[in-house]
Structures are given as structure tokens and as C-alpha cells.
Design an enzyme around this catalytic site. Structure first.
Site, PDB file in Angstrom:
ATOM      1  N   LYS A  80       0.838  -1.195   0.000  1.00 49.04           N
ATOM      2  CA  LYS A  80       0.000   0.000   0.000  1.00 49.04           C
ATOM      3  C   LYS A  80       0.876   1.250   0.000  1.00 49.04           C
ATOM      4  O   LYS A  80       1.925   1.285   0.668  1.00 49.04           O
ATOM      5  CB  LYS A  80      -0.910  -0.038   1.228  1.00 49.04           C
ATOM      6  N   SER A 155      -9.322   1.961   3.589  1.00 48.86           N
ATOM      7  CA  SER A 155      -8.485   2.649   2.626  1.00 48.86           C
ATOM      8  C   SER A 155      -7.568   1.733   1.814  1.00 48.86           C
ATOM      9  O   SER A 155      -6.922   2.180   0.861  1.00 48.86           O
ATOM     10  CB  SER A 155      -7.625   3.691   3.356  1.00 48.86           C
ATOM     11  N   SER A 179      -9.500  -0.321   7.725  1.00 46.39           N
ATOM     12  CA  SER A 179      -9.013  -0.148   6.361  1.00 46.39           C
ATOM     13  C   SER A 179      -8.430  -1.394   5.722  1.00 46.39           C
ATOM     14  O   SER A 179      -8.204  -1.416   4.513  1.00 46.39           O
ATOM     15  CB  SER A 179      -7.968   0.971   6.312  1.00 46.39           C
TER      16      SER A 179
END
Length: 474
Positions: A80, A155, A179
Site C-alpha cells: 500500500k 483505505s 481499512s
């Protein structure tokens, strides 16, 4: 073998490498081809390492010499884009950052490289991971492979979408309020948020008191294998737990059935939030599955969840405010929804912040006592399945009702696939353990996965590929 390599788990790839049936170069090439085919539609990636094939060749050489560095050698793993990978920029999904390459790997990336994993690309996230959908002014909208008109959540939405369709066998995500777990639930993948401090993370930044790093995978065993690696110590994280040399993969088979395990289940956690019928029914089915397997299962709610959500609604905007105060332009380039959170945070007093932190400790003690009566909690991940992009409410209304308490209290929690809706969308349920009970949560997730089965991700990838072939662009 071709693109079918993309549909394999990390453990399956390891077996192929051992047998000499495929090489890391074969796999890396297949993954890059699949990204080229699918990512223009899904928008899960924001950067790819130019030396990805070179890293695969180095792994291939080690396998030919029968000297692999570890059980992840040659496995491509996406990272990420709020986690540093040397030679790649760390953009945090934000126009408020620059494209200077990172000079050092973050702790989890350093540990993965030490065992030969190929950290080959960065995945999309909303601006500084501030919300539970994945879009940003920098990278645009990320879409759900099950239905391109829906969000993959956030996220860690890019990470989840990538794993779901084999654009990465596994991914590393972060979780400050849900997330990892919400995108996993929305995409039929497995996501694990470890105990706070279990995986060293640096730099922690403004969200450091809430942020957790964890694996997102196609099966529980892959997550356990990755966790065993990324929990290894790193002195850069002052909050890191003392290192425990646990092989989480071995733990999965330590007890074949959950006989005697005490489980509390709740479709609402006592909140004034009603989950959709599909989510409610998935929680009930999971509870019944464990009951049928011999667990002692009863309905109950951990104490203080509503107050944890109130605390989250205090601390999160304050973190956003701290973030923008450190920017020369005051955050003018940021997503307006992040600016709105920062504006709320500006009005939160120091006394309110201190009060929230004190109350968090008091609730944590009460929840510790609850986990003396129970080993695990089963509950929703989110009140509904993946939402339509056109029908998303305002960002401030997208609240992680059922997941934020685990971040506030530092508890290990997982999102496990629990079936699909009549519309063909995946449903995930959440399994939560007491403080530091990471191994127990992974074990229980594995038990449920064996009972329910894994999501049909290979079929999903084939369906999406066929659809895109007929309509190349969304």
C-alpha cells in the site's frame, strides 16, 4: 501454465518453485500481464517497480541453486502506498506529497525482502488513508472487481482489488479504523489486522496511535505465513510489542476443531446500527457453524463499543488536523473530505483529546474483562456489502461502526469470507480476539474458511477478463 499462475496462493507458488514446475520469473511476468489487462479498469496500482523482473530473476537463481531465502522467496507482494518501499515514491495517495523515491524500506518491507519476497508495486488508497472508500485527487477512483460500479472499500482498496483478481498473490495493507477489514469484506479476500504493535511500523506519522500493518491474501494460511515474517523485530518502532518467535502457519493446525472455545456473537454490537439482511445472516451462519463444530456460542455484546466510536470520532479528526498543520500550504491540495475532517479536528480541545485517551483505557479494561468470559467475538465488518459508487454518502457519513473499536483497543481482528448475496457480491464477517490473541484469531478464521470455503476468485478474474475483452474501457 500462463496466467493461471496468477490465481495461485503464495503457498501454492512456493510448492511450484520447490518442484521446479514454475519459476518466480514466470509468475512475475504473468502478474504484470494481468495488471496490464485488468488494472486500466480497476485502478488498483499507482506504481510498479522497474526492477520487478530483475528481482524475480534473482529469486529464480536462488531456487535453481536450492538456496531460497525463505517460504516467500519469489512471491510477488504489493505494498500500500503509505508504506515506504525503497526506490519508489511514498505518495500516500495524495497531491500533497512529492514523487521523490524513498531511501529506505519500512520495517515490514525490509522483513519481506529478507526472505526473498518481491515487493513489486504500490497500491492505491484515498488521500492519506483517511476514509473507507478508495478514491483520491491523485489517482482517481478504484473499482470493485465483483461489480465495477461499486467501491472495493478503503483505505486499502487497491490492495484488496489486486489480490481478488490475481494482480498480486498477496498484499500489505494498513488499518486505522477498518481499512484492511472493510476492503477484504467487500472483495471476498482475507484481511487481518494484528494487535497494535505486533507488526513494527515506521514512520508512524499522525495516525500512529491507531494504525496497524497487516496482510491481505487469498487464504488464511498465506496471511499466517506473511505475518510470521513481518512481525520480526525492528527498533524503529517504539510501540512494537516484544518479539515472539511464533510460526503462525503452524498454529492453524494445532487444534482441529473449536470444541470448548467460547464465542460471543452479535449482529449489531449493541449499536443503533442495523446491518443489512445479508450481513446479519452471514454473522448468524458463522455463529451456527462454530456451534455445530463444538464451540460454546452465545449472543453477547462487548461493553463500550458506542463510546469507542465516539472516541474514534474525536481522535481521527484530530489526527487529520495534525497532518495538515505540518503542510506548508495548510493542506490546500488535499481531498476536500480530508480537509473537512481536519477542520473538525481544529475545534477539538486538548482537554477533549486527553479525556478521550483516558476513557479509551477505561473501556479497554472493561473489554479485557469481557474477554475473560469469551475467547472470540463474531460480528459484522460493515453494515452492508460493497456500495455503489453513484450512491455513496458523504465521506463523513461513511463510519467504521463495527471495526473502529478494535483499533481503539489494539485488538487483533480479521475479515473472513462468509458467502455471497443473491446479487453475487461477497460478504465478510469479523472475528475479533482479546489483547494479543493474534494466533487464536487466525486459527478461528482458518476453521471458518475450511467450513465455508474460499471465495471463487479465479472465476472472478476470468469473468472480469472476459467482460473487459468485450468492453476494453469502463
Amino acid at each position: 501454465m500462463g496466467s493461471d499462475l496468477c490465481d495461485l496462493t503464495a503457498r501454492e507458488l512456493h510448492k511450484l518453485y520447490q518442484a521446479g514446475s514454475a519459476s518466480p520469473v514466470d509468475v512475475m511476468q504473468a502478474v504484470l500481464v494481468r495488471i496490464e489487462q485488468l488494472d486500466p479498469t480497476l485502478n488498483a496500482f499507482c506504481q510498479t517497480a522497474q526492477d520487478a523482473i530483475d528481482m524475480a530473476r534473482q529469486s529464480e537463481k536462488r531456487w535453481r541453486q536450492k538456496r531460497p531465502l525463505g517460504s516467500l522467496d519469489g512471491v510477488p507482494i504489493s505494498i500500500k502506498d503509505n508504506i515506504a518501499v525503497s526506490k519508489l515514491a511514498t505518495r500516500f495517495g495524495s497531491r500533497g506529497t512529492d514523487d521523490a523515491p524513498a531511501q529506505h524500506d519500512s520495517p515490514c518491507v525490509a522483513r519481506l525482502r529478507e526472505v526473498g519476497a518481491i515487493c513489486f508495486a504500490k497500491t492505491t488508497l484515498p488521500d492519506f488513508a483517511h476514509k473507507i472508500i478508495t478514491d483520491s485527487p491523485l489517482t482517481g477512483v478504484t473499482r470493485n472487481p465483483w461489480d465495477r460500479e461499486r467501491t472495493p472499500g478503503g483505505s486499502s482498496g487497491g490492495a484488496a482489488a489486486a489480490v481478488a483478481v490475481g494482480m498480486a498473490p498477496a498484499a500489505i495493507g494498513t488499518d486505522g479504523g477498518g481499512s484492511i477489514r472493510i476492503p477484504a469484506a467487500f472483495t471476498g479476500t482475507f484481511g487481518f489486522k494484528p494487535s497494535f504493535g505486533r507488526v513494527p511500523h515506521a514512520p508512524r506519522g499522525p495516525f500512529g496511535l491507531l494504525s496497524h500493518v497487516g496482510p491481505m491474501t487469498r487464504c488464511v494460511a498465506d496471511a499466517a505465513r506473511i505475518l510470521t515474517v513481518i512481525t520480526r523485530p525492528d527498533t524503529r518502532d517504539w510501540y512494537a510489542l516484544p518479539f515472539e518467535a511464533v510460526d503462525y502457519e503452524l498454529v492453524l493446525n494445532c487444534k482441529p476443531t473449536p470444541g470448548g472455545i467460547r464465542i460471543a456473537y452479535s449482529p449489531s454490537l449493541g449499536l443503533d446500527v442495523t446491518p443489512d439482511a445479508d450481513v446479519h445472516d452471514a454473522v448468524m451462519r458463522a455463529a451456527n457453524t462454530f456451534r455445530e463444530l463444538g464451540a460454546r456460542v452465545r449472543p453477547d455484546n462487548p461493553p463500550g463499543i458506542a463510546r469507542c466510536n465516539t472516541i474514534h470520532a474525536t481522535l481521527w479528526p484530530a489526527c487529520c488536523r495534525q497532518l495538515t498543520e505540518g503542510m506548508a500550504d495548510g493542506g490546500a491540495a488535499l481531498d476536500p473530505s480530508l480537509q473537512a475532517y481536519a477542520d473538525v479536528g481544529a475545534a477539538i480541545s486538548r482537554q477533549a483529546l486527553l479525556g478521550a485517551l483516558i476513557e479509551r483505557g477505561e473501556i479497554g479494561a472493561a473489554v479485557n474483562a469481557f474477554f475473560e468470559k469469551y475467547d472470540l467475538v463474531i460480528c459484522p465488518v460493515y453494515p452492508r456489502v460493497a456500495m455503489r459508487l453513484a450512491e455513496l454518502p458523504a465521506s463523513e457519513e461513511l463510519f467504521p461502526h463495527f471495526t473502529a473499536w478494535c483499533n481503539q483497543l489494539g485488538l487483533p481482528a480479521a475479515s473472513v469470507y462468509a458467502g455471497t448475496t443473491a446479487q453475487g457480491l461477497p460478504v465478510g464477517i469479523q472475528i475479533v480476539g482479546g489483547r494479543h490473541a493474534d494466533a487464536l484469531v487466525l486459527w478461528a478464521s482458518h476453521i471458518l474458511e475450511l467450513a465455508v470455503g474460499r471465495a471463487p476468485l479465479a472465476e472472478l478474474a476470468r469473468s472480469l477478463s472476459s467482460s473487459i475483452a468485450g468492453h476494453p474501457r469502463h
